[in-house]
Design a protein around this motif. Structure first.
Motif, PDB file in Angstrom:
ATOM      1  N   PRO A 111       0.821  -1.207   0.000  1.00  0.00           N
ATOM      2  CA  PRO A 111       0.000   0.000   0.000  1.00  0.00           C
ATOM      3  C   PRO A 111       0.859   1.263   0.000  1.00  0.00           C
ATOM      4  O   PRO A 111       2.019   1.248   0.404  1.00  0.00           O
ATOM      5  CB  PRO A 111      -0.785  -0.115   1.309  1.00  0.00           C
ATOM      6  CG  PRO A 111       0.087  -0.921   2.215  1.00  0.00           C
ATOM      7  CD  PRO A 111       0.819  -1.868   1.310  1.00  0.00           C
ATOM      8  N   PHE A 112       0.268   2.380  -0.465  1.00  0.00           N
ATOM      9  CA  PHE A 112       0.935   3.675  -0.458  1.00  0.00           C
ATOM     10  C   PHE A 112       0.680   4.322   0.891  1.00  0.00           C
ATOM     11  O   PHE A 112      -0.460   4.516   1.294  1.00  0.00           O
ATOM     12  CB  PHE A 112       0.405   4.549  -1.601  1.00  0.00           C
ATOM     13  CG  PHE A 112       1.068   5.899  -1.669  1.00  0.00           C
ATOM     14  CD1 PHE A 112       2.408   6.003  -1.983  1.00  0.00           C
ATOM     15  CD2 PHE A 112       0.341   7.048  -1.420  1.00  0.00           C
ATOM     16  CE1 PHE A 112       3.036   7.243  -2.048  1.00  0.00           C
ATOM     17  CE2 PHE A 112       0.948   8.289  -1.487  1.00  0.00           C
ATOM     18  CZ  PHE A 112       2.303   8.388  -1.800  1.00  0.00           C
ATOM     19  N   LEU A 113       1.754   4.658   1.590  1.00  0.00           N
ATOM     20  CA  LEU A 113       1.635   5.190   2.950  1.00  0.00           C
ATOM     21  C   LEU A 113       1.933   6.685   3.027  1.00  0.00           C
ATOM     22  O   LEU A 113       2.183   7.208   4.107  1.00  0.00           O
ATOM     23  CB  LEU A 113       2.570   4.412   3.883  1.00  0.00           C
ATOM     24  CG  LEU A 113       2.312   2.901   3.921  1.00  0.00           C
ATOM     25  CD1 LEU A 113       3.354   2.193   4.752  1.00  0.00           C
ATOM     26  CD2 LEU A 113       0.914   2.604   4.433  1.00  0.00           C
ATOM     27  N   GLY A 114       1.933   7.362   1.878  1.00  0.00           N
ATOM     28  CA  GLY A 114       2.157   8.806   1.848  1.00  0.00           C
ATOM     29  C   GLY A 114       3.544   9.161   1.342  1.00  0.00           C
ATOM     30  O   GLY A 114       4.495   8.391   1.486  1.00  0.00           O
ATOM     31  N   VAL A 115       3.653  10.354   0.763  1.00  0.00           N
ATOM     32  CA  VAL A 115       4.911  10.805   0.159  1.00  0.00           C
ATOM     33  C   VAL A 115       6.033  10.882   1.198  1.00  0.00           C
ATOM     34  O   VAL A 115       7.158  10.478   0.926  1.00  0.00           O
ATOM     35  CB  VAL A 115       4.712  12.185  -0.531  1.00  0.00           C
ATOM     36  CG1 VAL A 115       6.039  12.759  -1.007  1.00  0.00           C
ATOM     37  CG2 VAL A 115       3.742  12.066  -1.681  1.00  0.00           C
ATOM     38  N   GLU A 116       5.724  11.376   2.382  1.00  0.00           N
ATOM     39  CA  GLU A 116       6.759  11.547   3.409  1.00  0.00           C
ATOM     40  C   GLU A 116       7.422  10.220   3.774  1.00  0.00           C
ATOM     41  O   GLU A 116       8.629  10.158   4.008  1.00  0.00           O
ATOM     42  CB  GLU A 116       6.175  12.188   4.671  1.00  0.00           C
ATOM     43  CG  GLU A 116       5.610  13.570   4.459  1.00  0.00           C
ATOM     44  CD  GLU A 116       4.217  13.573   3.832  1.00  0.00           C
ATOM     45  OE1 GLU A 116       3.491  12.553   3.924  1.00  0.00           O
ATOM     46  OE2 GLU A 116       3.853  14.596   3.227  1.00  0.00           O
ATOM     47  N   LYS A 117       6.660   9.157   3.814  1.00  0.00           N
ATOM     48  CA  LYS A 117       7.204   7.846   4.172  1.00  0.00           C
ATOM     49  C   LYS A 117       7.813   7.139   2.972  1.00  0.00           C
ATOM     50  O   LYS A 117       8.766   6.384   3.094  1.00  0.00           O
ATOM     51  CB  LYS A 117       6.106   6.983   4.791  1.00  0.00           C
ATOM     52  CG  LYS A 117       6.637   5.687   5.356  1.00  0.00           C
ATOM     53  CD  LYS A 117       5.658   5.052   6.308  1.00  0.00           C
ATOM     54  CE  LYS A 117       6.297   3.852   6.941  1.00  0.00           C
ATOM     55  NZ  LYS A 117       6.202   3.815   8.357  1.00  0.00           N
ATOM     56  N   ASP A 118       7.271   7.395   1.761  1.00  0.00           N
ATOM     57  CA  ASP A 118       7.633   6.630   0.571  1.00  0.00           C
ATOM     58  C   ASP A 118       8.834   7.206  -0.191  1.00  0.00           C
ATOM     59  O   ASP A 118       9.547   6.453  -0.825  1.00  0.00           O
ATOM     60  CB  ASP A 118       6.427   6.559  -0.365  1.00  0.00           C
ATOM     61  CG  ASP A 118       6.675   5.641  -1.550  1.00  0.00           C
ATOM     62  OD1 ASP A 118       6.860   4.423  -1.315  1.00  0.00           O
ATOM     63  OD2 ASP A 118       6.703   6.134  -2.685  1.00  0.00           O
TER      64      ASP A 118
END
Length: 135
Positions: A124-131
């Motif tokens: 899953p995509f967990l957000g730009v800051e984490k990815d």
């Protein structure tokens, strides 16, 4: 060497594979090795070919990084590959009906013509800051 794929390495690390599906042989050709988290195959079948109905079994799989695939439907894109420290690895053009799957390190895209591009990643995509980390 298979004309439908070009593998790009940095040392021992398989960084990316450029894919040219229109050059694939008849039948099913897998671009990726079995150990890759994101799997990519090319179907080159004649009319009336039938593939048996099936589903894929549930089981736990773990990924520690995002793999990305892009496919150029229309246009032209330049891709630059870098290490995570910003060291340049390679540069290439992805044209209409071609794609690229990336397994490691960093990438940069420059849109050279008006383009339509399909992108696929494992989730899953967990957000730009984490990815993402910019270099």
């Amino acid at each position: 060497m298979k004309p439908y794929k070009k593998e790009i390495f940095h040392g021992e690390t398989h960084v990316a594979t450029v894919v040219k599906p229109l050059k694939a042989p008849q039948g099913l050709s897998f671009v990726t090795d079995d150990d890759k988290f994101l799997q990519l195959g090319i179907w080159n079948y004649k009319k009336k070919k039938s593939l048996d109905a099936h589903f894929h079994n549930w089981f736990k799989r773990e990924a520690y990084r995002t793999n990305e695939f892009i496919y150029v439907v229309k246009g032209k894109v330049k891709c630059n590959l870098y290490t995570e420290d910003g060291l340049f690895i390679d540069s290439f053009i992805i044209k209409k009906n071609e794609g690229m799957i990336q397994y490691a390190f960093a990438h940069e895209y420059k849109i050279l013509k008006d383009s339509i591009i399909i992108e696929s990643k494992n989730g899953p995509f967990l957000g730009v800051e984490k990815d993402k980390t910019l270099i």
